[in-house]
Design an enzyme around this catalytic site. Sequence first.
Site, PDB file in Angstrom:
ATOM      1  CB  SER A  42      -0.889  -0.014   1.249  1.00 31.59           C
ATOM      2  OG  SER A  42      -1.301   1.299   1.563  1.00 31.59           O
ATOM      3  N   GLY A  43       0.539   2.184  -0.911  1.00 35.98           N
ATOM      4  CA  GLY A  43       1.252   3.450  -0.943  1.00 35.98           C
ATOM      5  C   GLY A  43       0.978   4.273   0.305  1.00 35.98           C
ATOM      6  CG  LEU A  44      -2.602   5.366   3.614  1.00 39.12           C
ATOM      7  CD1 LEU A  44      -2.343   6.858   3.735  1.00 39.12           C
ATOM      8  CD2 LEU A  44      -4.080   5.063   3.847  1.00 39.12           C
ATOM      9  CG  ASP A  54      -0.724   7.917  -0.248  1.00 40.20           C
ATOM     10  OD1 ASP A  54       0.225   7.630  -0.999  1.00 40.20           O
ATOM     11  OD2 ASP A  54      -1.836   7.359  -0.304  1.00 40.20           O
ATOM     12  CG  ASP A  81      -0.763   1.983  -4.109  1.00 42.14           C
ATOM     13  OD1 ASP A  81      -0.812   2.486  -5.238  1.00 42.14           O
ATOM     14  OD2 ASP A  81      -1.228   2.523  -3.085  1.00 42.14           O
ATOM     15  CG  ASP A  83       1.621   6.175  -5.363  1.00 40.18           C
ATOM     16  OD1 ASP A  83       0.665   5.554  -4.853  1.00 40.18           O
ATOM     17  OD2 ASP A  83       2.536   6.676  -4.690  1.00 40.18           O
ATOM     18  CD  GLU A 110      -3.314   6.338  -7.563  1.00 43.55           C
ATOM     19  OE1 GLU A 110      -3.065   5.347  -6.853  1.00 43.55           O
ATOM     20  OE2 GLU A 110      -3.700   7.426  -7.103  1.00 43.55           O
ATOM     21  CE  LYS A 116      -1.410   9.048  -4.134  1.00 38.11           C
ATOM     22  NZ  LYS A 116      -1.523   7.606  -3.914  1.00 38.11           N
ATOM     23  CG  ASN A 118      -5.218   8.296   0.319  1.00 45.74           C
ATOM     24  OD1 ASN A 118      -6.433   8.313   0.501  1.00 45.74           O
ATOM     25  ND2 ASN A 118      -4.498   7.194   0.401  1.00 45.74           N
ATOM     26  CB  SER A 119      -8.405   7.770  -3.595  1.00 42.87           C
ATOM     27  OG  SER A 119      -7.474   7.300  -4.525  1.00 42.87           O
ATOM     28  NE  ARG A 155      -6.320   3.680  -6.961  1.00 45.50           N
ATOM     29  CZ  ARG A 155      -5.816   3.793  -5.730  1.00 45.50           C
ATOM     30  NH1 ARG A 155      -4.917   2.906  -5.301  1.00 45.50           N
ATOM     31  NH2 ARG A 155      -6.180   4.768  -4.949  1.00 45.50           N
ATOM     32  CG  HIS A 186     -10.266   3.338  -5.045  1.00 45.20           C
ATOM     33  ND1 HIS A 186     -10.847   2.565  -4.079  1.00 45.20           N
ATOM     34  CD2 HIS A 186      -9.341   4.099  -4.399  1.00 45.20           C
ATOM     35  CE1 HIS A 186     -10.312   2.843  -2.907  1.00 45.20           C
ATOM     36  NE2 HIS A 186      -9.402   3.780  -3.067  1.00 45.20           N
TER      37      HIS A 186
HETATM   38  C1  SPV Z   1      -3.354   2.573  -0.751  1.00 41.35           C
HETATM   39  O1  SPV Z   1      -3.504   1.662   0.045  1.00 41.35           O
HETATM   40  O2  SPV Z   1      -2.381   3.321  -0.732  1.00 41.35           O
HETATM   41  C2  SPV Z   1      -4.354   2.822  -1.764  1.00 41.35           C
HETATM   42  C3  SPV Z   1      -5.736   2.538  -1.472  1.00 41.35           C
HETATM   43  O3  SPV Z   1      -4.018   3.351  -2.781  1.00 41.35           O
HETATM   44  S1  SPV Z   1      -6.442   3.992  -0.948  1.00 41.35           S
HETATM   45  O4  SPV Z   1      -5.735   4.465   0.195  1.00 41.35           O
HETATM   46  O5  SPV Z   1      -7.807   3.621  -0.664  1.00 41.35           O
HETATM   47  O6  SPV Z   1      -6.384   4.961  -2.034  1.00 41.35           O
HETATM   48 MG    MG Z   2      -2.253   4.236  -2.727  1.00 42.80          MG
END
Ligand code: SPV
Ligand code: MG
Length: 537
Positions: A42-44, A54, A81, A83, A110, A116, A118-119, A155, A186
């Site tokens: 996970s990027g986060l 993130d 992930d 990004d 994505e 980027k 975080n979504s 993504r 997502h």
């Molecule tokens: C992550 O886990 O970094 C993701 C999922 O990209 S989210 O945080 O939901 O964007």
């Molecule tokens: Mg991410």
Amino acid sequence: MKKTQKFRLLLDSTQLDFLCEAHNGISAVIVEEAGFKGIWGSGLSLSAQFGVRDNNEASWTQVLEMLEFMSDATRVPILLDGDTGYGNFNNMRRLVRKLEQRDIAAVCIEDKLFPKTNSFIKGQAQPLADIDEFCGKIKAGKDAQSDDKFSIVARVEAFIAGWGLSEALKRAEAYRQAGADAILIHSALGTPDEVLAFKKEWADRLPVVIVPTKYYATSTEVFRNNGFSLVIWANHLLRASIAAMQQTAQTLATDRNLFSVEDRVVPVSEVFRLQGAIELQEAEKKYLPLRQRGVQALVLAASRGTELGELTEQRPKTMVQVAGRPLLAHIVDALNATGIKNISVVRGYKKETVDLPNLNLIDNDEYEDSGELVSLLKGLRGIRQDQDLIVSYGDVLFNKYIVQMLAESEVALAVAIDTNWIESANRHRQADYARCSMPHSRESFSARVTLERIGVDIPPANIHGEWMGFIKISSEEISTLMKVVEQMLGNDDLRRAKLPDLLNLLVESGRQVQVLYTTGHWLDIDSLDDVLHAGNF
Ligand code: SPV
Ligand code: MG
């Protein structure tokens, strides 16, 4: 099976599978141990464990370094992930090649802009990537991979950015045609409506991956029944560890002691286990020279030593004072001086008085009606099995070089034999005389001398020296020796057998016991006179 292939099977199977987030080596191991067939890098979580946002604040090579630890520590595939791919098509090509080198099975990119966000942070305000540009990135990634099972997951962030279903479908289809192996759709809604609507229209054109962080209340059955391929639990180990760390840190800061938290944290042994400490211990046995593994000592000190009369009324012989300190303290000093720290003592008579620090104390409560072999067996059972061993009595003083010499010998079994046995004979002591394969001489210095017999009854013409009571046993030999002693003790007549009986039996059964000749520099305490002598030793 290669990790890339394992991941492709997860994607392509008709069964719903799950990936769990990890963000460093140890969390990756925990995910694998829990039974997950794959890991979400996970990027986060990766940025959070670095303590940054993130927003691509951690460089892609920093992410890559952490992934390498995660990949090395596990056998299940990792989906990174990635990004936006950390740049344009060219950065994407290099990323794919570097991921393959580190055995990462797949990357998800994505359709947003670098850097980027975080979504879940103002998603609606986030600009999406140009479709053609993003398709070029997917194509470049696919062309760059050398393993045809490496997967690229595209993504689609259309829902996040506030676009509708048709934009999401248009993008997904373009990415499919560009070569993506799966689509991650997502959504930041609290319900699965968007992803379900997408899946219904999309059908099975490519496997579909979802991240239900926000629609967490949805039953997994819904995902299964609608034919999704993979569900990602995207950040829950990070969040669990944050909760645990905050609680522990708070408690430590307020209570200022460790016992408030001890029951809430894993023992350090669990940390060692997760790090694979056992594998290293096994490897050390295989590869490390004996000397570097360390040597331990076992001191047999269970008997009273009645020959010292009143001196041993309140304590065993090993605790009798010599030059102001117990005999055992002198023994420990000499062992420590040779670098032996791991010292076990078998105690029996007045055992509570045998209480020096830093000793592994082993009890022989049968000391009164048994002999040295019972103490030896209890001792062997209570010590480490992976270190060479020096066995000693608890009533000898010795110069450290004697033990050093034994410790350095690389044979399975060795004894130290004092060539100056006449002195004992002159003192009319009952001594354990030794007959060896050759007497001490210039030749014996370079020859391999072995023990033939130990006894008090060897005719003087055949005596080559006096056994000082030390036996060196290699770590590999400890378990064999334990079996021999167990067998001997199975025979009631041998219940009071002594160490020389064991050595004689080993020799008779064809085992080689190496003799190391030395001269003097030791003293065993058999009389009040010896105690006085010992003061000047
Ligand atoms: C992550 O886990 O970094 C993701 C999922 O990209 S989210 O945080 O939901 O964007
Ligand atoms: Mg991410």
